[in-house]
Design a protein around this motif. Sequence first.
Motif, PDB file in Angstrom:
ATOM      1  N   THR A 259       1.027  -1.303   0.414  1.00 49.72           N
ATOM      2  CA  THR A 259       0.355   0.036   0.020  1.00 49.72           C
ATOM      3  C   THR A 259       1.288   1.730  -0.455  1.00 49.72           C
ATOM      4  O   THR A 259       0.633   2.427  -0.127  1.00 49.72           O
ATOM      5  N   THR A 260       2.086   1.274   0.316  1.00 53.03           N
ATOM      6  CA  THR A 260       2.886   2.174   0.495  1.00 53.03           C
ATOM      7  C   THR A 260       3.818   2.700  -1.216  1.00 53.03           C
ATOM      8  O   THR A 260       3.808   3.591  -1.922  1.00 53.03           O
ATOM      9  N   TRP A 261       3.528   1.478  -2.048  1.00 53.54           N
ATOM     10  CA  TRP A 261       4.488   1.460  -3.000  1.00 53.54           C
ATOM     11  C   TRP A 261       3.533   2.695  -4.400  1.00 53.54           C
ATOM     12  O   TRP A 261       3.897   3.535  -4.714  1.00 53.54           O
ATOM     13  N   PRO A 262       2.400   2.348  -4.535  1.00 54.99           N
ATOM     14  CA  PRO A 262       1.385   3.102  -4.872  1.00 54.99           C
ATOM     15  C   PRO A 262       1.825   4.511  -4.518  1.00 54.99           C
ATOM     16  O   PRO A 262       1.802   5.114  -5.502  1.00 54.99           O
ATOM     17  N   ARG A 263       1.504   5.303  -3.114  1.00 55.99           N
ATOM     18  CA  ARG A 263       2.164   6.379  -3.008  1.00 55.99           C
ATOM     19  C   ARG A 263       3.444   7.152  -2.897  1.00 55.99           C
ATOM     20  O   ARG A 263       3.600   7.892  -3.489  1.00 55.99           O
ATOM     21  N   LEU A 264       4.554   6.116  -2.804  1.00 60.42           N
ATOM     22  CA  LEU A 264       6.033   6.371  -3.653  1.00 60.42           C
ATOM     23  C   LEU A 264       5.224   6.526  -4.818  1.00 60.42           C
ATOM     24  O   LEU A 264       6.997   7.857  -5.347  1.00 60.42           O
ATOM     25  N   ARG A 265       5.937   5.127  -5.941  1.00 62.07           N
ATOM     26  CA  ARG A 265       5.609   6.560  -6.694  1.00 62.07           C
ATOM     27  C   ARG A 265       5.203   6.975  -7.917  1.00 62.07           C
ATOM     28  O   ARG A 265       5.468   7.488  -9.129  1.00 62.07           O
ATOM     29  N   THR A 266       4.410   7.931  -7.094  1.00 69.03           N
ATOM     30  CA  THR A 266       4.174   9.775  -7.737  1.00 69.03           C
ATOM     31  C   THR A 266       5.216  10.903  -7.198  1.00 69.03           C
ATOM     32  O   THR A 266       4.629  11.830  -7.635  1.00 69.03           O
ATOM     33  N   ALA A 267       6.009  10.129  -6.407  1.00 68.71           N
ATOM     34  CA  ALA A 267       6.560  11.251  -6.437  1.00 68.71           C
ATOM     35  C   ALA A 267       7.613  11.787  -6.743  1.00 68.71           C
ATOM     36  O   ALA A 267       8.162  10.557  -8.489  1.00 68.71           O
ATOM     37  N   LYS A 268       8.151  12.660  -7.114  1.00 67.21           N
ATOM     38  CA  LYS A 268       9.341  13.660  -7.880  1.00 67.21           C
ATOM     39  C   LYS A 268      10.716  12.656  -8.404  1.00 67.21           C
ATOM     40  O   LYS A 268      10.743  12.803  -9.205  1.00 67.21           O
TER      41      LYS A 268
END
Length: 168
Positions: free
Chosen positions: A62-71
């Motif tokens: 559930t963390t990777w989908p959030r991280l992958r939006t990072a610049k």
Amino acid sequence: MPAITPIAADNQIRHAFGHFPSGVTAVCAEIDGEKIGLAASSFTGVSLEPALVSVCMQHSSTTWPRLRTAKRLGLSVLAEGHDAICGRLASKNGDRFAGTDVTVDGDGSLFIDGASLWLDSTIYAELPCGDHDIVVLQVHGAWTGTASPLVFHGSRFRRLAALEGAAL
């Protein structure tokens, strides 16, 4: 020669994979003022030109989908003594960064202080493979520390041992 038996269960392959030691990385970013990160032990160098590394991310994360939006993403190779940090980053509950000193650069890459290596990166490619995605990161900057890396082998953390007179 010993007989090779077919893999019949997830725990058998997990046990088999545990016979190969790996380093432990933290993949982290600060997004809208929030520190986000996870631990990944499936890290490897991929290419020198361009500079690429890879990590594998579980589809159930559930963390990777959030991280992958990072610049930008900060990849830290965790060092000896970072066992508790690794445990928090791998946890599904609580503050993953409690008691952890970090450095955040201007683009949002978040690094764990005292790590063996920092890599400032962006996503280059994602390849679905089984129950994980292989995520290839392009490296834009690197900093190397002097601490020995944290090693995971046989379902526990271990230390590297120097062999007298050994050289490659």
